[in-house]
Design a protein around this motif. Sequence first.
Motif, PDB file in Angstrom:
ATOM      1  N   HIS A 152       0.823  -1.216   0.000  1.00 53.32           N
ATOM      2  CA  HIS A 152       0.000   0.000   0.000  1.00 53.32           C
ATOM      3  C   HIS A 152       0.855   1.263   0.000  1.00 53.32           C
ATOM      4  CE1 HIS A 152       0.710  -0.202   4.385  1.00 53.32           C
ATOM      5  NE2 HIS A 152       0.494   1.096   4.379  1.00 53.32           N
TER       6      HIS A 152
ATOM      7  N   HIS B  74      -3.766  -5.434  -3.509  1.00 52.12           N
ATOM      8  CA  HIS B  74      -4.903  -4.499  -3.534  1.00 52.12           C
ATOM      9  C   HIS B  74      -5.462  -4.475  -4.952  1.00 52.12           C
ATOM     10  CE1 HIS B  74      -3.325  -3.310   0.360  1.00 52.12           C
ATOM     11  NE2 HIS B  74      -2.185  -2.978  -0.198  1.00 52.12           N
TER      12      HIS B  74
ATOM     13  N   GLU C 162      -8.508  -1.947  -6.004  1.00 50.97           N
ATOM     14  CA  GLU C 162      -8.145  -0.533  -6.094  1.00 50.97           C
ATOM     15  C   GLU C 162      -7.184  -0.274  -7.256  1.00 50.97           C
ATOM     16  OE1 GLU C 162      -9.647  -1.628  -2.247  1.00 50.97           O
ATOM     17  OE2 GLU C 162      -7.862  -2.362  -3.303  1.00 50.97           O
TER      18      GLU C 162
ATOM     19  N   THR D   7     -12.726   5.218  -2.073  1.00 52.88           N
ATOM     20  CA  THR D   7     -12.260   3.839  -2.243  1.00 52.88           C
ATOM     21  C   THR D   7     -10.872   3.758  -2.856  1.00 52.88           C
ATOM     22  OG1 THR D   7     -13.354   3.720  -4.413  1.00 52.88           O
ATOM     23  CG2 THR D   7     -14.601   2.976  -2.495  1.00 52.88           C
TER      24      THR D   7
ATOM     25  N   VAL E 277      -5.540   5.662  -0.447  1.00 56.14           N
ATOM     26  CA  VAL E 277      -4.986   4.799   0.592  1.00 56.14           C
ATOM     27  C   VAL E 277      -5.082   5.495   1.947  1.00 56.14           C
ATOM     28  CG1 VAL E 277      -2.644   5.667   0.218  1.00 56.14           C
ATOM     29  CG2 VAL E 277      -2.968   3.420   1.247  1.00 56.14           C
TER      30      VAL E 277
ATOM     31  N   PHE F 161      -7.314   0.129   2.952  1.00 52.80           N
ATOM     32  CA  PHE F 161      -8.507   0.433   2.162  1.00 52.80           C
ATOM     33  C   PHE F 161      -9.738  -0.092   2.904  1.00 52.80           C
ATOM     34  CE2 PHE F 161      -5.021   0.132  -0.914  1.00 52.80           C
ATOM     35  CZ  PHE F 161      -5.163   1.340  -1.588  1.00 52.80           C
TER      36      PHE F 161
ATOM     37  N   SER G 103     -13.198  -1.127   0.856  1.00 45.61           N
ATOM     38  CA  SER G 103     -13.148  -2.017  -0.303  1.00 45.61           C
ATOM     39  C   SER G 103     -14.359  -2.933  -0.398  1.00 45.61           C
ATOM     40  CB  SER G 103     -11.873  -2.871  -0.252  1.00 45.61           C
ATOM     41  OG  SER G 103     -10.731  -2.062  -0.363  1.00 45.61           O
TER      42      SER G 103
END
Length: 592
Positions: free
Chosen positions: A125, A160, A163, A249, A252, A272, A275
Amino acid sequence: LLLNRRKESFLGNNEKMQKDSIIHQLTIQTIKFYIETLKFSEKFIFQSMPRLLTLWIEVSLWTHDPSTSTSTSSSQLGRSSSNAKSVKAKMLNSNNNNSNTTPFSDLQNKLNSEMSIAIQEISPHMWYTCIQQFISHVGHPDNKVVDIIITILIKISCSHSRESLWNLAQLFLANNDERRKCGNKILKQTVEQLSLLGLKEERDAFSSSKYLFQDLIKHAQFQTNEKRCPLKFSRNVKFHDYIAPIRKTLTVNLNQSSSSSSSSRKSDHNPFPHSNDIRIAHFHETTIVMNSKAKPKKIALETISGDNLLYLCKQEKNGDLRKDARLMEFTIVVNRMLQHDINGRKRKLRLKTFSVVCLSEECGLLEWVPNTSPLRGLITEGYNVYPNIELPRFTSVRDHFCSLQLERISQYEKAKKFHHKFFKPQFKPCFHKWFLSNFTEPTAWFEARTSYTRSVGVWSAVGHVVGLGDRHCENILIDTSSGECVHVDFDCLFDKGIALARPEVVPFRLTSHMVEGMGVTGYEGIFRRVMEVTFNVLRENQETLISVLEPFLRDPTVGWDRQGRSAQTESSSRSRPTTTSSSESIDPKSVL
């Protein structure tokens, strides 16, 4: 600091810097320290991460400097885009890979080795915060650098996936062959790794994402004279596997804890948190066609929780939506700074942001900011509020005004007299009447007016710093529920407006109508104080701002030489140049 001073002593000569052992040692140590900072804490991520990537990529390009290339290669590159030039440069410099080992090649190998180790030690992230910077350099001329970038993007995608998918869309269907090839490689390897991890929903979303993006691009390109048109999808895509691409969304959530334990930060922190909450249930079958020339479509989708979200699906042939996307990232950083400052936090200062998803070089999705109307329409409503004021016509003073604008600063006193003699009697400010008619409760009226004044002050300060132009009354929106100001369309950046046929010589828009909406104190009250607070915050964090903006300026994929609507309209009647030709002529330090 020592590295920059040493580099400045060589006056940008890449050949000398390649041979200087002191620069080599300082570069390696700087890269190591940035990585150690990121391993220890997320507190200074917006200082360390952009600088780390910018330095690593900058050093890797020393051997591919266009200024040191031969005349043959320069003629072959021609007037291609920056990304196309890097692809061709890869072919022209392919023979250099087989050359004997040099101190500079050792430096490159050590830096690549440090980055490869950092991939495993830094959380995905954290890499995600600079995902756009990675995406913009997949066409890098050095194959080893490209492999590391692809590895990082795959790691982000596996950790992730929901995203990162919306960010990677611009690679999957890119017009450039090299970028599209890298995008397909990332797509294939991510799907394979998600299968091995047993993440079926994420794997299905990735594997079918190209069909979803293709249909949205076709819808953006579709031209019709009707006011509504159907939204069709060629495949039965499982929409509930995708999150709705909104700012909440796709942003981060950094860990604010002071724990020094890396393992505890990874296990307890959810970068997140939204999510699983904001997923797409389905798209509405009918979309609204807007009135502008490009025929953008206003599309709607419903989330699994029953909320309706609106987007603008558009094709930008003349501008570049990637500028909007990168500037939105910059505003997020500014918002964090304002929240950390006691004066900014006390006044609740912020920039209202929205998500920008680039589906290709020309098409994208822009999050629709609810309850907003253009400033022009609200001023017109103010004219219609009792007692009625006749709506003025600009044609009566246009020619005289344009001639004064071209004469610019030397005619300042003359323009000031002209303003008081002709403009004020005809264009009577009336924006305050809109606040009175729209917010009938005294408390609501006061809060809306205060929110409006503060937001105008913050946007004016930030817009001045980044050289934001083309601020006509259609690009400034007002939230009709709160009075907050929102800016859109960021194609005219870094004082590009000064180079227009009719140059924009003001730092930001502050007309008599806008001042009238601020109350009896005008710009001398809340507006001035907010400007002071915002400028203080920006000045105190100028190094961080430069770290965030410099990769944006150096982005080889952003179309700096593409003319926006305002530039094209005016250049059609005049022959003078309207904008800089490429990002290579822009020096980040001088711009900022």
